[in-house]
Design an enzyme around this catalytic site. Structure first.
Site, PDB file in Angstrom:
ATOM      1  N   HIS A 141      43.269  37.753  50.126  1.00 15.02           N
ATOM      2  CA  HIS A 141      42.699  36.885  48.893  1.00 15.02           C
ATOM      3  C   HIS A 141      41.441  36.447  49.303  1.00 15.02           C
ATOM      4  O   HIS A 141      40.870  36.352  50.190  1.00 15.02           O
ATOM      5  CB  HIS A 141      44.125  35.456  48.866  1.00 15.02           C
ATOM      6  CG  HIS A 141      45.253  35.751  48.053  1.00 15.02           C
ATOM      7  ND1 HIS A 141      45.383  36.560  46.701  1.00 15.02           N
ATOM      8  CD2 HIS A 141      46.529  35.923  48.844  1.00 15.02           C
ATOM      9  CE1 HIS A 141      46.634  36.725  46.786  1.00 15.02           C
ATOM     10  NE2 HIS A 141      47.300  36.533  47.786  1.00 15.02           N
TER      11      HIS A 141
ATOM     12  N   ASP B 241      36.308  35.782  44.788  1.00 15.76           N
ATOM     13  CA  ASP B 241      36.973  36.461  43.381  1.00 15.76           C
ATOM     14  C   ASP B 241      36.059  36.565  42.283  1.00 15.76           C
ATOM     15  O   ASP B 241      36.056  37.691  41.788  1.00 15.76           O
ATOM     16  CB  ASP B 241      38.075  35.601  42.799  1.00 15.76           C
ATOM     17  CG  ASP B 241      39.545  35.760  43.632  1.00 15.76           C
ATOM     18  OD1 ASP B 241      39.436  36.764  44.257  1.00 15.76           O
ATOM     19  OD2 ASP B 241      40.283  34.946  43.639  1.00 15.76           O
TER      20      ASP B 241
END
Length: 381
Positions: A130, A160
């Site tokens: 992540h 991200d």
């Protein structure tokens, strides 16, 4: 929708999380016609937020890509598209029948954009991760946080979105520009580790110049310097101070009423603890709004720390149109701004699969009976 500098560009988005939808939102905001291919099988919603700004301004079709007919429908859409974007682990799109070779066999001019955490190759490529993991490997996370404390993840903004979705959108646009001369599409392999590492470029220069000693929270731009930090105000809120240059520091001293004080040289690192103590004491006497009013019209580089929800109503952001309201949800507006081809107001997210029949009819010319057959066969929803 479909107004802006990318008007006329057709994009197929294979539904995914965070970076890929963000890249497609950027393209859609700037006028591209984005068709999102959502999963048609029950119980496979990717996120399930009906008002997610990352799903705005595009049409959505429900396709079961586990069926041969579903894959064929996506390939037919790709034949007519300029860009396809996917955010799966390496090899997943190929196993679906929608990898670069399979798509380029149908449309060699298509730009195939793919975003992963680790990249399409390398020892970590097949592993899960992540934002925090990609940020850690890039070197960026190490630099974020206060001296003597743990590294502090900046939500999931850097890997991200900054080093992921924005990085991918830039790559797609670069490949589209190259296509104007070559006539050929290509694969854009965007990695969040690569993108986050690129964001640290200046730190490598600072370190090589002896201006960054490598210790977190002890440098000029990482809260080490008292004139580049946040401070709590009397009402429990915060202000941001960024008075780096001498003239801005002088303006801050005037705003805080410290001109008569014998203050140390603000660039002398040995004096930073004493200077920080003075700023903490002085700023803590006033509320956030009092300090903002005191600094208004000056170059003291003192601004309020606003919550994302407060930011939308700040006079500067209102004047710039930095935020918009879409279907009752306040969110960031499209950007950047263009003087000849401005972006349209964003459209609200459509319910998953809501445009299936319309897209198959308008884009592929399928008759109602054929669409109904595909629905009965479980290929679309």
């Amino acid at each position: 929708m479909n107004a802006g500098p990318l008007s006329g560009l057709k994009v197929i988005e294979l539904a995914g999380l965070a970076p890929a939808p963000f890249a497609c939102t950027i393209l859609a905001d700037l006028g591209a016609d984005v068709i999102r291919v959502d999963r048609a099988t029950p119980g496979e919603d990717v996120l399930g937020m009906p008002y997610d700004p990352l799903l705005r301004s595009r049409r959505t079709i429900g396709v079961n890509t586990k069926t041969a007919e579903g894959v064929e429908l996506v390939l037919k859409l790709a034949e007519r598209a300029d860009v396809l974007v996917e955010g799966f682990r390496p090899g997943v799109a190929e196993r679906m029948g929608l990898g670069p070779q399979q798509v380029h066999a149908r449309n060699p001019r298509l730009v195939y954009g793919r975003i992963t955490g680790w990249g399409q190759d390398g020892p970590l490529a097949p592993r899960a991760g992540h934002d925090i993991n990609y940020l850690g490997l890039s070197g960026a996370l190490h630099a974020i946080g206060r001296a003597g404390q743990r590294p502090l993840p900046p939500v999931n903004f850097l890997a991200d979105f900054g080093g992921g979705g924005l990085f991918l959108a830039m790559g797609v646009l670069a490949a589209l520009y190259e296509r104007t001369s070559s006539g050929q599409g290509q694969v854009v392999d965007a990695s969040m580790v690569d993108g986050a590492a690129l964001l640290t470029a200046q730190l490598h220069g600072l370190r090589a110049s002896g201006l960054w000693d490598g210790q977190r929270g002890e440098n000029m731009l990482d809260t080490g310097a008292p004139f580049y930090d946040t401070y709590e105000t009397a009402d429990g809120k915060y202000v941001a101070v960024g008075a780096l240059e001498m003239r801005f520091w002088a303006a801050l001293v005037r705003v805080l009423g410290l001109e008569g004080e014998e203050l140390p040289n603000h660039l002398d690192k040995r004096e930073w603890p004493r200077l920080r103590e003075k700023l903490t004491e002085t700023i803590g006497k006033y509320t956030r709004d009092e300090l903002v009013a005191m600094a208004e019209g000056t170059d003291a580089c003192l601004t309020p720390v606003l919550s994302p929800w407060e930011a939308a109503s700040h006079p500067h952001n209102e004047a710039r149109g930095t935020f918009v309201e879409v279907d009752g949800v306040v969110q960031p507006a499209p950007g950047p701004k263009f003087d000849r081809t401005p972006a349209a107001a964003p459209g609200a997210p459509h319910q998953k699969g809501a445009d299936t029949a319309a897209v198959l009819s308008e884009e592929l010319g399928l008759a109602d009976g054929e669409i109904e057959r595909l629905r009965d066969a479980g290929a679309v929803n």
